[in-house]
Design an enzyme around this catalytic site. Sequence first.
Site, short mmCIF file in Angstrom:
data_model
loop_
_atom_site.label_atom_id
_atom_site.label_comp_id
_atom_site.label_asym_id
_atom_site.label_seq_id
_atom_site.Cartn_x
_atom_site.Cartn_y
_atom_site.Cartn_z
N GLY A 1 0.83 -1.20 0.00
CA GLY A 1 0.00 0.00 0.00
C GLY A 1 0.86 1.24 0.00
N SER A 2 0.39 2.28 -0.67
CA SER A 2 1.23 3.48 -0.82
C SER A 2 0.40 4.75 -0.83
CB SER A 2 2.04 3.40 -2.12
OG SER A 2 1.14 3.27 -3.22
N ASN B 1 -1.68 7.71 1.65
CA ASN B 1 -1.21 8.65 2.64
C ASN B 1 -0.59 7.93 3.85
OD1 ASN B 1 -2.60 10.82 5.04
ND2 ASN B 1 -1.11 11.52 3.54
N LYS C 1 -8.19 -0.26 8.77
CA LYS C 1 -9.33 -0.05 9.65
C LYS C 1 -10.62 -0.35 8.88
CE LYS C 1 -6.60 3.20 12.30
NZ LYS C 1 -6.35 4.57 12.76
N LYS D 1 -14.42 3.33 15.25
CA LYS D 1 -14.32 4.77 15.52
C LYS D 1 -14.61 5.60 14.28
CE LYS D 1 -10.17 5.25 13.43
NZ LYS D 1 -9.59 6.29 12.56
#
Length: 373
Positions: free
Chosen positions: A36-37, A39, A147, A232
């Site tokens: 993954g790249s 932020n 998340k 959250k």
Amino acid sequence: MPQFLQDNNHIAAAAAGGGGVADETMTAKSRVTVVGSGNWGSVAAKLIASNTLKLNSFHDEVSMWVFEETLPTGEKLSQVINRTNENVKYLPGVKLGKNVVANPNLENAVKDANLLVFVTPHQFMEGICKRLVGKIRADAEAISLIKGMEVKREGPCMISTLISEQLGINCCVLMGANIANEIAVEKFSEATVGYRKNKEMAEKWVQLFNTSYFMVSPVQDVEGVELCGTLKNVVAIAAGLVDGLEMGNNTKAAIMRIGLREMMALSKLLFPSVKDSTFFESCGVADLITTCLGGRNRKCAEAFARNGGKRSFDELEAEMLQGQKLQGVSTAKEVYEVLNHRGWLELFPLFSTVHEICIARLPPIAIVNVKFK
């Protein structure tokens, strides 16, 4: 330095050398790939790369899988990252470290790594895992910074479980009050590593991520840590709606408290092993606070409410996030499906209402008209 930070530093130092995974006990250097790249993925690569240069137990080079994109200049994103040492699209202005190497070929990026760091939007993970079956090292270990959850017919599946089941490897998680842009410029932050049984592996992940400005601690509660990071985002949507309605700080505080209560209750219903203490780690109340004050879910939900719900979240995401993905809306849908399937909708009025607002079944004002028990 305050005493509590000194104490945390001593804990991290023990994990890094004295009481955890000592360099001299390692028979081979570990290789790291960040899958993954975006932020947060770019910031994770920066953190890791700063440590692999210092620690003898890791190879210096950190491979980072890049979902290839063509920039407005006509150049490929991976080529620009390797030329400038900067993710000009998702983390402009921040040097990643010269030992970070972008690779647009997923299978090639992971083939030599025994430490896999997953940090992509959660809705892409099932497809990524299918591509990696049989393509990773037999001794690979994973950690998820993702998340979200997958909802299947038999019930919710946490991303760490998806990784473990599809790839046949152990998977820890890292969650916390971590707004990526702040960590990128080295402002102090904390995070929590959740692990199941292997504390030595958890300490190795602490060693890989911990820096003077990013304090990491291990907790033996994978599901609790991961559900905090997942749920959250739903509460942050509610907080953003309150901001957009200009209801004030009292209302927002009440929504956050009710949201935390629903987070704890749902986590324990789904996984009775979840510990109350986990919610007081960085992954719990701290992450909830920072996400409700400054995250992308709050930001887009505020815009949604200011527009009276007349512009969809998909439209706002495309306009406001420059290619980043909004996790709260999809997670709200997944949570709603779980609650509906199990007959729990009335037990979780905040979670239920957030989803119904997101799909325009209810107006934004409904967030403060809910009868909370």
